[in-house]
Scaffold this motif. Structure first.
Motif, PDB file in Angstrom:
ATOM      1  N   THR A 134      -0.907  -9.628  12.657  1.00 58.85           N
ATOM      2  CA  THR A 134      -1.847 -10.527  11.997  1.00 58.85           C
ATOM      3  C   THR A 134      -2.670 -11.371  12.961  1.00 58.85           C
ATOM      4  O   THR A 134      -3.537 -12.126  12.516  1.00 58.85           O
ATOM      5  CB  THR A 134      -1.108 -11.463  11.019  1.00 58.85           C
ATOM      6  N   TYR A 144      -2.203 -22.669  11.351  1.00 56.23           N
ATOM      7  CA  TYR A 144      -0.761 -22.683  11.144  1.00 56.23           C
ATOM      8  C   TYR A 144      -0.147 -21.323  11.459  1.00 56.23           C
ATOM      9  O   TYR A 144       0.848 -21.231  12.181  1.00 56.23           O
ATOM     10  CB  TYR A 144      -0.431 -23.083   9.695  1.00 56.23           C
ATOM     11  N   HIS A 145      -0.752 -20.267  10.937  1.00 64.07           N
ATOM     12  CA  HIS A 145      -0.172 -18.936  11.102  1.00 64.07           C
ATOM     13  C   HIS A 145      -0.250 -18.488  12.558  1.00 64.07           C
ATOM     14  O   HIS A 145       0.670 -17.836  13.062  1.00 64.07           O
ATOM     15  CB  HIS A 145      -0.883 -17.936  10.182  1.00 64.07           C
ATOM     16  N   GLU A 193      -5.948 -13.801  12.045  1.00 61.79           N
ATOM     17  CA  GLU A 193      -5.884 -15.243  12.275  1.00 61.79           C
ATOM     18  C   GLU A 193      -7.052 -15.700  13.144  1.00 61.79           C
ATOM     19  O   GLU A 193      -7.648 -16.751  12.888  1.00 61.79           O
ATOM     20  CB  GLU A 193      -4.560 -15.601  12.942  1.00 61.79           C
ATOM     21  N   SER A 202      -5.130 -20.447   9.047  1.00 61.56           N
ATOM     22  CA  SER A 202      -5.212 -19.619  10.255  1.00 61.56           C
ATOM     23  C   SER A 202      -4.593 -20.322  11.454  1.00 61.56           C
ATOM     24  O   SER A 202      -3.900 -19.690  12.256  1.00 61.56           O
ATOM     25  CB  SER A 202      -6.668 -19.251  10.550  1.00 61.56           C
ATOM     26  N   THR A 242       8.909 -21.499  12.023  1.00 63.65           N
ATOM     27  CA  THR A 242       8.752 -20.045  12.060  1.00 63.65           C
ATOM     28  C   THR A 242       9.473 -19.353  10.913  1.00 63.65           C
ATOM     29  O   THR A 242       9.153 -18.218  10.603  1.00 63.65           O
ATOM     30  CB  THR A 242       9.279 -19.468  13.389  1.00 63.65           C
ATOM     31  N   ARG A 293       2.472 -20.349  14.399  1.00 65.96           N
ATOM     32  CA  ARG A 293       3.762 -19.780  14.031  1.00 65.96           C
ATOM     33  C   ARG A 293       4.007 -18.444  14.715  1.00 65.96           C
ATOM     34  O   ARG A 293       5.099 -18.182  15.222  1.00 65.96           O
ATOM     35  CB  ARG A 293       3.857 -19.612  12.513  1.00 65.96           C
ATOM     36  N   ASP A 294       2.990 -17.591  14.762  1.00 68.02           N
ATOM     37  CA  ASP A 294       3.164 -16.290  15.408  1.00 68.02           C
ATOM     38  C   ASP A 294       3.384 -16.424  16.912  1.00 68.02           C
ATOM     39  O   ASP A 294       4.204 -15.714  17.487  1.00 68.02           O
ATOM     40  CB  ASP A 294       1.966 -15.384  15.133  1.00 68.02           C
ATOM     41  N   HIS A 319       8.710 -16.880   5.522  1.00 68.84           N
ATOM     42  CA  HIS A 319       8.655 -15.682   6.363  1.00 68.84           C
ATOM     43  C   HIS A 319       9.738 -14.709   5.934  1.00 68.84           C
ATOM     44  O   HIS A 319      10.853 -15.096   5.653  1.00 68.84           O
ATOM     45  CB  HIS A 319       8.869 -16.051   7.833  1.00 68.84           C
ATOM     46  N   TRP A 363      -4.804  -9.704   3.915  1.00 73.37           N
ATOM     47  CA  TRP A 363      -3.555 -10.471   3.905  1.00 73.37           C
ATOM     48  C   TRP A 363      -2.571  -9.993   2.850  1.00 73.37           C
ATOM     49  O   TRP A 363      -1.387  -9.811   3.148  1.00 73.37           O
ATOM     50  CB  TRP A 363      -3.835 -11.972   3.743  1.00 73.37           C
ATOM     51  N   GLN A 407       1.230  -8.529   3.396  1.00 73.64           N
ATOM     52  CA  GLN A 407       2.332  -9.279   2.802  1.00 73.64           C
ATOM     53  C   GLN A 407       3.222  -8.409   1.914  1.00 73.64           C
ATOM     54  O   GLN A 407       4.434  -8.541   1.925  1.00 73.64           O
ATOM     55  CB  GLN A 407       1.795 -10.461   1.993  1.00 73.64           C
TER      56      GLN A 407
END
Length: 94
Positions: free
Chosen positions: A53, A18-19, A57, A16, A35, A22-23, A39, A87, A91
């Motif tokens: 997301t 990391y994501h 997260e 969570s 990023t 990244r977002d 992806h 998720w 995805q």
């Protein structure tokens, strides 16, 4: 709480974090290797893909932290685990 359960929530916490990072980086349009790794672009969310997301997260981050601090799963842990079911849906949509 068993070590395996603690490990699962630790993995949820790391993923969570990391994501979310990244977002946020993608929202700020600071594209880099962080990023772009794992992806792919989705057609179903269009310009809102970076924001879709964020709630999951945040649930993962807060829920896993609370479970790890309390050392008890409880309702928050169950909600956190149930949120993981969303998720794969996000995805595998085109």
């Amino acid at each position: 709480m068993k070590k395996a359960i603690r490990t699962i929530f630790a993995i949820i916490l790391v993923f969570s974090c990391y994501h979310l990072i990244r977002d946020v980086v993608q929202i700020l349009e600071l594209n880099n290797d962080l990023t772009e790794i794992f992806h792919r672009t989705h057609q179903w969310c269009g310009q809102y893909c970076n924001y879709v997301t964020l709630p999951l997260e945040i649930i993962g981050l807060i829920g896993a932290t609370i479970v790890l601090k309390r050392n008890k799963i409880g309702i928050i842990g169950i909600i956190t685990l149930l949120s993981l079911l969303l998720w794969p849906i996000f995805q595998f949509l085109p």
